[in-house]
Design a protein around this motif. Structure first.
Motif, PDB file in Angstrom:
ATOM      1  N   LYS A  26      19.776  45.871 -30.026  1.00  0.00           N
ATOM      2  CA  LYS A  26      18.882  45.467 -30.945  1.00  0.00           C
ATOM      3  C   LYS A  26      19.526  45.285 -32.001  1.00  0.00           C
ATOM      4  CE  LYS A  26      17.348  46.831 -35.443  1.00  0.00           C
ATOM      5  NZ  LYS A  26      17.449  48.000 -35.886  1.00  0.00           N
TER       6      LYS A  26
ATOM      7  N   ASP B  35      13.443  49.739 -34.742  1.00  0.00           N
ATOM      8  CA  ASP B  35      14.450  50.145 -34.071  1.00  0.00           C
ATOM      9  C   ASP B  35      13.625  51.010 -32.262  1.00  0.00           C
ATOM     10  OD1 ASP B  35      16.649  50.579 -35.273  1.00  0.00           O
ATOM     11  OD2 ASP B  35      15.694  51.723 -36.973  1.00  0.00           O
TER      12      ASP B  35
ATOM     13  N   GLY C  19      11.679  48.968 -40.740  1.00  0.00           N
ATOM     14  CA  GLY C  19      11.984  49.946 -40.000  1.00  0.00           C
ATOM     15  C   GLY C  19      11.970  49.512 -38.428  1.00  0.00           C
TER      16      GLY C  19
ATOM     17  N   LYS D  57      23.630  47.611 -36.735  1.00  0.00           N
ATOM     18  CA  LYS D  57      23.434  47.756 -37.818  1.00  0.00           C
ATOM     19  C   LYS D  57      24.656  47.489 -38.339  1.00  0.00           C
ATOM     20  CE  LYS D  57      20.401  50.859 -37.030  1.00  0.00           C
ATOM     21  NZ  LYS D  57      18.598  50.681 -37.870  1.00  0.00           N
TER      22      LYS D  57
ATOM     23  N   GLN E 203      17.765  56.105 -43.581  1.00  0.00           N
ATOM     24  CA  GLN E 203      17.115  54.140 -43.244  1.00  0.00           C
ATOM     25  C   GLN E 203      17.630  54.800 -41.691  1.00  0.00           C
ATOM     26  OE1 GLN E 203      18.200  51.770 -46.931  1.00  0.00           O
ATOM     27  NE2 GLN E 203      18.098  50.789 -44.696  1.00  0.00           N
TER      28      GLN E 203
HETATM   29 MG    MG Z   1      16.408  49.791 -40.300  1.00  0.00          MG
END
Ligand code: MG
Ligand code: ADP
Ligand code: ASP
Length: 441
Positions: free
Chosen positions: A5, A200, A197, A219, A255
């Motif tokens: 991801k 995820d 978000g 990330k 976050q």
């Molecule tokens: Mg995120």
């Protein structure tokens, strides 16, 4: 098979997309299913465009420019993106005429970001000679409830996903699936989102349902860090985190992961690796069921701002158990969720999100108690091994005492991996910095 991801910052522009394509190609042998977020700040820009449309202005220049410039720079022609942008303009025009925006329409609107990014990546991979196929989440059976803006995936997703991606797993399909994160459709075919978000969660859901060997979330940081690097620049990566710790960390404001993202992978025990697409050499963090060695005393520190504290003091009308029952019934009635709680027999202190409308709730609570509400608070949470709570708190309170900071409430979670403290919002960053210094020597 693995799931990879990539968040918005990892696919923010043409250069980043080229880079991510090279990471995907490097993992080709492991049969990745790729999950993407919207490019860069597209989700925020779409939400801004929605607010402008309600006030009568249709403007998607930023979103349009980013996607057109990127396609041009990548030397790909993606008619599907142009079509989506046209549809988006129609939608915004509708909103601007009605001056009305429901949660349902907001989800439809915000879904365009992820839908454009998967089309972009698939086209670029194809151009590079790597077969790829884009999927909107509903093409692989991501069905949710109709709780727009924070939808829950339905159980049938566990069967739908392996059916949709089975041929890829067993080798019959060679195109790498590039799937939208964040979005789903409800039973009526209406687009929903899983909350900010949420990509995820899309990734961990796909990984768990497909029984993947690993779920990677790429990330712009070297993994899960000891605290928010924007508050403490010395924050450092935590090599190993448990699902439970990761979940608490996300729930209490970090976050880095969506709060519900650990639920599917925890069920199947699928490991999650948090990696940095800007620094591929760094090992990142791995999230697993149990620590391989000793449980660290403190894993991380998080903070949540804009919190309100409600102090409720019984006026003895209900007796001790009746009092708590009365309090929680009112919270249920007004659908207000509580984050942290501390109680005695006759008083209870609770925290809620500062944006929550409290007038009705407070009025009802006042029928059996004295109630005060204080806003502009923050919760600072230690994700830690609470079996060492005394020694952790000794170090923490010594440092806070030296800085002349008083904690207004403290609570140890039932999960035994968190200790939360309430402080003034204006002190929150200082508290995180002081605690980080005291607890990560
Ligand atoms: Mg995120
Ligand atoms: P993505 O869009 O790739 O999912 P996010 O921006 O949602 O990435 O999450 C990563 C960001 O989370 C980091 O850039 C960092 O600023 C922030 N963050 C806050 N707390 C932490 C933490 N404990 N560890 C790592 N990152 C954190
Ligand atoms: N694009 C969505 C957001 O910005 C989902 C995600 O990035 O995970 O919240």
């Amino acid at each position: 098979m693995i799931v990879m991801k990539f968040g918005g910052s990892s696919v923010a522009n043409a250069e980043r997309i080229r880079h991510v394509a090279s990471i995907i190609q490097a993992y080709k042998e492991e049969r990745p299913v790729v999950v993407l977020s919207a490019m860069g700040d597209t989700t925020d820009h779409l939400l801004d465009a929605a607010d402008m449309a309600v006030n009568g202005t249709v403007d998607i220049a930023k979103v349009e420019k980013l996607h057109f410039d990127t396609a041009k720079e990548l030397e790909i022609d993606v008619p599907a993106i142009k079509e989506l942008l046209e549809e988006l303009k129609f939608l915004l025009t509708g909103i601007s005429m009605l001056h009305e925006l429901t949660k349902r329409t907001r989800d439809y609107l915000v879904s365009f970001g992820e839908r454009m990014s998967v089309r972009m990546m698939a086209a670029y991979l194809e151009k590079q000679g790597t077969s790829a196929k884009f999927y909107d989440a509903w093409d692989i059976g991501m069905v949710s409830d109709s709780n727009y803006m924070s939808a829950e995936l339905l159980d049938e997703v566990w069967d739908n996903i392996p059916k949709a991606l089975g041929d890829y797993k067993n080798g019959k399909q060679k195109e790498i699936p590039i799937v939208t994160g964040f979005i789903a459709k409800d039973k009526n075919g209406i687009i929903t989102t899983l909350g900010r978000g949420g990509s995820d969660l899309s990734a961990t859901m796909i990984g768990a349902a497909m029984k993947a060997d690993e779920i990677q979330t790429w990330k712009d940081v070297d993994g899960i860090l000891t605290t928010d690097p924007r508050i403490v620049k010395e924050a450092r990566p935590v090599p190993e985190v448990t699902y439970e710790e990761a979940q608490e960390l996300a729930m209490f404001g970090a976050q880095v992961l969506h709060p519900r993202s650990m639920i599917p992978c925890r069920k199947t025990g699928t490991p999650v690796r948090v990696k940095n697409s800007y620094n591929i050499k760094s090992a990142g963090s791995v999230i697993v069921e149990k620590h391989s060695g000793e449980t660290p005393r403190v894993t991380a520190i998080t903070s949540v701002k804009n919190v309100s504290l409600i102090d409720i003091q019984s006026n003895n009308m209900f007796g001790a158990c009746g009092f708590l029952a009365h309090v929680f019934n009112q919270f249920l009635k007004w659908n207000v969720s509580v984050d942290v709680i501390a109680t005695s027999e006759v008083s209870v202190s609770l925290t809620v999100n500062g944006k929550t409308k409290l007038e009705g709730l407070v009025e009802d609570l006042k029928r059996g108690a004295d109630v005060t509400v204080k806003s502009n608070k923050a919760i600072v949470t230690l994700i830690c091994d609470a079996s060492h709570s005394s020694s952790i708190l000794e170090d923490a309170f010594k440092a806070l005492h030296e800085a002349d900071i008083n904690v207004q409430m403290i609570s140890q979670g039932a999960s035994k991996v968190n200790i939360s403290m309430l402080v003034d919002e204006s002190q929150a960053n200082d508290v995180v910095q002081i605690l980080h210094k005291a607890l990560f020597k």
